[in-house]
Design an enzyme around this catalytic site. Sequence first.
Site, PDB file in Angstrom:
ATOM      1  N   GLU A  19       0.813  -1.220   0.000  1.00  0.00           N
ATOM      2  CA  GLU A  19       0.000   0.000   0.000  1.00  0.00           C
ATOM      3  C   GLU A  19       0.845   1.269   0.000  1.00  0.00           C
ATOM      4  OE1 GLU A  19      -0.604  -2.757   1.682  1.00  0.00           O
ATOM      5  OE2 GLU A  19      -2.512  -3.365   0.798  1.00  0.00           O
ATOM      6  N   HIS A  63     -12.173  -6.729   7.298  1.00  0.00           N
ATOM      7  CA  HIS A  63     -12.824  -6.280   6.063  1.00  0.00           C
ATOM      8  C   HIS A  63     -13.974  -5.340   6.382  1.00  0.00           C
ATOM      9  CE1 HIS A  63     -10.794 -10.039   4.984  1.00  0.00           C
ATOM     10  NE2 HIS A  63     -10.623  -9.472   3.812  1.00  0.00           N
TER      11      HIS A  63
END
Length: 736
Positions: A466, A536
């Site tokens: 990321e 999530h």
Amino acid sequence: MATKTDPKPAGVADEKVRSEGETYEGLSRERLIEAYRIMYTSRRVDDREILLKRQQKIFFQISGAGHEAVGTAAGFALKSGYDWFYPYYRDRALCLALGATPHEMLLMAVGAAADPQSGGRQMPSHWSFPKFNVVTQSSPTGSQILQAVGCAEGGRYFARHPQAAKKSDGDYRQFKDVKFQGDEVTYVSLGDGATSEGEFWEAMNTASNRKLPVLFVVEDNGYAISVPVEVQTAGGNISRLVAGFPNFHFEEIDGTDPVASYAAFARTVAYCRAGEGPGFIHAHVIRPYSHSLSDDERLYRPEAERNLDAARDPITRMQMFLIREGILDEKGINRLEKQVEDELQVAVDQALDAAPPTPDTIMQFIYSPDLDPTSSALQTEPLSVAPVDGKKVAPKTMADLINATLRDEMRRDERIVIFGEDVADASREQYLEEKLIKGKGGVFKLTYGLQNDFGSDRVFNSPLAEANIVGRAIGMATRGMKPVVEIQFFDYIWPAMMQLRDELPLIRWRSNNGFSSPCVIRVAIGGYLTGGAIYHSQCGESIFTHTPGMRVVFPSNALDAAGLLRTAIRCDDPVLFLEHKRLYRETFGRAPYPGPDYMIPFGKAKVVQSGTDLTVITYGAVVPRALQAAQKLEREHGVKVELIDLRCLNPFDWETIAASVSKTNRAIVAYEDTLSWGYGAEIAARIADQLFDHLDAPVRRVAAKDVFVAYQPILEDAILPQAEDLLRAMKELAEY
Ligand SMILES: Cc1ncc(C[n+]2csc(CCOP(=O)(O)OP(=O)(O)O)c2C)c(N)n1
Ligand SMILES: [Mg+2]
């Protein structure tokens, strides 16, 4: 001096003195005198700054002592204002070689308003010279490296898409000049310690894989503050560890020797310019002045070790070299040094006289001074969609409209590129060409078909890293591109946190508007997924609204997502665009596509339903839940709730909140994130502070329990705020 073509050990005099006109690895005698002038100036600026610090006339000092030879060599081999530079804080000599003056450096040390690098905002030695393509640097060791990779990608992109560099009115391009050269090189340097940062390895990986013209320079002085190199680096030598990266040209040099250093730089720069791939120069240097004025290396380095370093001091070695080669005699050296001293004295006097910045400037350049995303310039009406064959056009999901908006914006603006994990249709593009596959286009399919339509230059997969995504996006945006990158799940945004907190939102402010990096980071966020579990389902938007310089948007329906995404792309600030996964394909809030120019300005809330008895302020996936609760409350108890969807969290629409609460005298702030320290806490505090006289009841918050979201749906339901929780709170507050 020892060089690759002249393998004599360092310090051993040449038998033959070169005649006039002969060069030293391509450096003429005049150039060598110039090199000494730069090196000596660099050392003397350090010495003067140290004195000024001791006299409390400046507030911090970082020296480049010991690194002068390698910096000067780099400056000679590269082209100022043509190549691009991401220098480490010890690169004073490099900056002097590129054209910076001692005066400009001293203005930074005193924190003057006229400091061209930051206007008094950054410590000294945090280089930033737009005119030389020296990009604003920061203090985190290593955060510059991925940006340098993105910068090189930007240069290459514009060389391949020269049309994209054209200016255009009506969006960020109006204010972003693009310059590029087909054979430019991006220089980035770091210390031996900084090679331990993960971002270094991510940058090496991408530069290698994409054969980018990035010149990595590790200035290895053997220590990172007090930690010796063998603790940082397995085996104690970074060259050995990186040797396996393909496509690189490698050099390991004595960085206290300017001639050997120059030769290595010349070879490596030629390789990078020719487009062969990246270069890596590992330069062994010294650090004679301890880490900083707050550090005393005698505490951890014995005298004998320090003496070995002192014998390699590049300044004395260069003096001896010039004398030995008959390039300058002692008198000539004295004359040069006196000239440097005299000029330096003038620069010091001028810097000490320079006015400091005034406190009323502190808020300047947090955001673009040119394009205000809250203004009506970014406001258009949605196109009305005519029925087809007498039938109303079926409304589209948020996912559909985001995809359509991206497609139309990419068509309109060739500076846009999209990358991230899995965002391409297929990296092996021959599968697409041969129509063997349909393509993926993101784990939520938001970017589906875009690679197919616009090519692999503009839509491509990143490595699973990321920081790599955000760091490269920053570098590209600095060059004038508009990266619209994706973080697959908000839960995994944290490896990019250094880039998102200390870099992206600060580029403009810390450089006093010298640089900017307006890019868009799209992030899938939120829970209510039934099975999403801890990793999530997270929210956490307040961490980013707490960061000055970052715009944060969080739409609750398809039409708003389309309008706000377009504004995010066209605006001149960095934007974190939060997309709620649960809302991607929800029936709630579907809409026909509003056309290729539909924009909603930032900071404008939407009153979802008006009411007189109670205000509920919320956003994201809580909007449909709050609406459901409000409708039930009205049906069953006749209470009329005014429901405000903020849509944009920074800036946020205080006027709409204040008008509503002044009318209803009761307020609930509802949000999906954990209750304590959440985004709603700030709104609640402002209402309590500024609307106290209007309140007939305490300000309530409804939010998630202070725990992460669990997997089992029974637990998830109990953790996240539900319509029933909202209903209960609304009823209680209405009756208060
Ligand atoms: C991410 C980060 N962690 C810690 C620091 C504090 N710090 C500043 S310089 C430094 C050592 C850097 O060593 P090296 O990369 O070898 O560079 P040198 O100072 O030796 O030139 C440290 C730990 C920092 N600036 N950034
Ligand atoms: Mg070091």
